[in-house]
Design an enzyme around this catalytic site. Structure first.
Site, PDB file in Angstrom:
ATOM      1  N   HIS A  51     -44.502  52.384   6.659  1.00  0.00           N
ATOM      2  CA  HIS A  51     -43.901  52.741   7.940  1.00  0.00           C
ATOM      3  C   HIS A  51     -44.896  53.536   8.783  1.00  0.00           C
ATOM      4  O   HIS A  51     -45.955  53.940   8.293  1.00  0.00           O
ATOM      5  CB  HIS A  51     -42.604  53.545   7.744  1.00  0.00           C
ATOM      6  CG  HIS A  51     -42.805  54.816   6.996  1.00  0.00           C
ATOM      7  ND1 HIS A  51     -42.446  54.973   5.687  1.00  0.00           N
ATOM      8  CD2 HIS A  51     -43.357  55.979   7.374  1.00  0.00           C
ATOM      9  CE1 HIS A  51     -42.749  56.180   5.289  1.00  0.00           C
ATOM     10  NE2 HIS A  51     -43.313  56.818   6.295  1.00  0.00           N
TER      11      HIS A  51
HETATM   12  C1  T46 Z   1     -44.308  59.736   5.206  1.00  0.00           C
HETATM   13  C2  T46 Z   1     -44.755  59.581   3.793  1.00  0.00           C
HETATM   14  C3  T46 Z   1     -46.099  60.181   3.536  1.00  0.00           C
HETATM   15  C4  T46 Z   1     -35.163  62.948   3.655  1.00  0.00           C
HETATM   16  O1  T46 Z   1     -33.932  63.026   3.526  1.00  0.00           O
HETATM   17  N1  T46 Z   1     -35.845  63.985   4.207  1.00  0.00           N
HETATM   18  C5  T46 Z   1     -37.203  63.956   4.362  1.00  0.00           C
HETATM   19  O2  T46 Z   1     -37.783  64.932   4.879  1.00  0.00           O
HETATM   20  C6  T46 Z   1     -37.908  62.781   3.941  1.00  0.00           C
HETATM   21  C7  T46 Z   1     -39.423  62.710   4.119  1.00  0.00           C
HETATM   22  C8  T46 Z   1     -37.200  61.743   3.384  1.00  0.00           C
HETATM   23  N2  T46 Z   1     -35.863  61.849   3.245  1.00  0.00           N
HETATM   24  C9  T46 Z   1     -35.135  60.724   2.589  1.00  0.00           C
HETATM   25  C10 T46 Z   1     -35.164  59.422   3.352  1.00  0.00           C
HETATM   26  C11 T46 Z   1     -35.080  58.395   2.234  1.00  0.00           C
HETATM   27  O3  T46 Z   1     -33.730  58.167   1.903  1.00  0.00           O
HETATM   28  O4  T46 Z   1     -35.776  60.478   1.348  1.00  0.00           O
HETATM   29  C12 T46 Z   1     -35.748  59.087   1.049  1.00  0.00           C
HETATM   30  C13 T46 Z   1     -37.141  58.576   0.747  1.00  0.00           C
HETATM   31  O5  T46 Z   1     -37.902  58.586   1.972  1.00  0.00           O
HETATM   32  P1  T46 Z   1     -38.990  57.460   2.311  1.00  0.00           P
HETATM   33  O6  T46 Z   1     -38.603  56.173   1.705  1.00  0.00           O
HETATM   34  O7  T46 Z   1     -39.265  57.504   3.772  1.00  0.00           O
HETATM   35  O8  T46 Z   1     -40.274  58.034   1.486  1.00  0.00           O
HETATM   36  P2  T46 Z   1     -41.781  57.549   1.556  1.00  0.00           P
HETATM   37  O9  T46 Z   1     -42.457  58.135   0.363  1.00  0.00           O
HETATM   38  O10 T46 Z   1     -41.897  56.090   1.773  1.00  0.00           O
HETATM   39  O11 T46 Z   1     -42.359  58.252   2.905  1.00  0.00           O
HETATM   40  C14 T46 Z   1     -42.462  59.652   2.992  1.00  0.00           C
HETATM   41  C15 T46 Z   1     -41.971  60.131   4.372  1.00  0.00           C
HETATM   42  O12 T46 Z   1     -40.642  59.634   4.615  1.00  0.00           O
HETATM   43  C16 T46 Z   1     -42.862  59.676   5.498  1.00  0.00           C
HETATM   44  O13 T46 Z   1     -42.545  60.401   6.664  1.00  0.00           O
HETATM   45  O14 T46 Z   1     -45.123  59.750   6.112  1.00  0.00           O
HETATM   46  O15 T46 Z   1     -43.824  60.058   2.829  1.00  0.00           O
END
Ligand code: T46
Length: 142
Positions: A51
């Site tokens: 993303h």
């Molecule tokens: C990024 C990379 C480096 C939350 O509820 N609060 C938060 O602050 C974050 C970051 C995520 N979430 C929830 C949203 C999803 O349900 O945690 C779950 C996993 O998030 P996501 O699939 O977006 O995780 P990554 O590892 O793909 O990405 C994360 C960050 O979301 C993103 O901003 O830049 O790490």
């Protein structure tokens, strides 16, 4: 380095008792820190991310172990290995990111400029290419 990305270094206070790194928002980073999160226990061969963010700025640090970060725009791409708690990767606006090759026990610490909001994410790659092409072409013309 890919546009809107750069490495940032943090001073290590080292001694016979170990190392300490301190990070002060806006002194050591180009933004004030509004949120901190960390990613742990990532299974082998897992890739996360896929993303971009429109407004969020972040610094990624691997404070234990190692991880690779792929950063991309529609025009550039680079893989940055992180394995040093004194070196962070700054990722600014409209950069696509993927995190992979997490070593066992890797801890990826993220310092973020804004609170969490799903509205700031672009998770669809074709939507990303459309918005980011407009964004980066506009910057070249400035
Ligand atoms: C990024 C990379 C480096 C939350 O509820 N609060 C938060 O602050 C974050 C970051 C995520 N979430 C929830 C949203 C999803 O349900 O945690 C779950 C996993 O998030 P996501 O699939 O977006 O995780 P990554 O590892 O793909 O990405 C994360 C960050 O979301 C993103 O901003 O830049 O790490």
């Amino acid at each position: 380095m890919v546009t809107n990305c750069k490495m940032v270094s943090f001073k290590t206070h080292g001694g016979e008792w170990g190392n300490l790194n301190a990070i002060e928002g806006s002194n050591d980073l180009p933004f004030d820190i509004r949120r901190v999160y960390y990613i742990t226990q990532v299974p082998e061969k897992t890739t996360r991310g896929f993303h971009s963010h429109r407004a969020l700025e972040q610094v990624l640090l691997c404070v234990n172990g190692s991880v690779s970060i792929r950063v991309k725009t529609p025009f550039e791409e680079e893989v940055i290995p992180l394995n040093d708690p004194a070196q962070g990767l700054y990722i600014g606006h409209m950069v696509w990111r993927e995190m992979f090759d997490f070593s066992p026990g890797a801890v990826l610490l993220v310092l973020a400029s804004e609170r969490y909001t799903e509205k700031d994410y672009i998770r669809d790659y074709s939507q990303y290419i459309e918005e980011a092409t407009f964004y980066f072409e506009g910057r070249q013309m400035q």
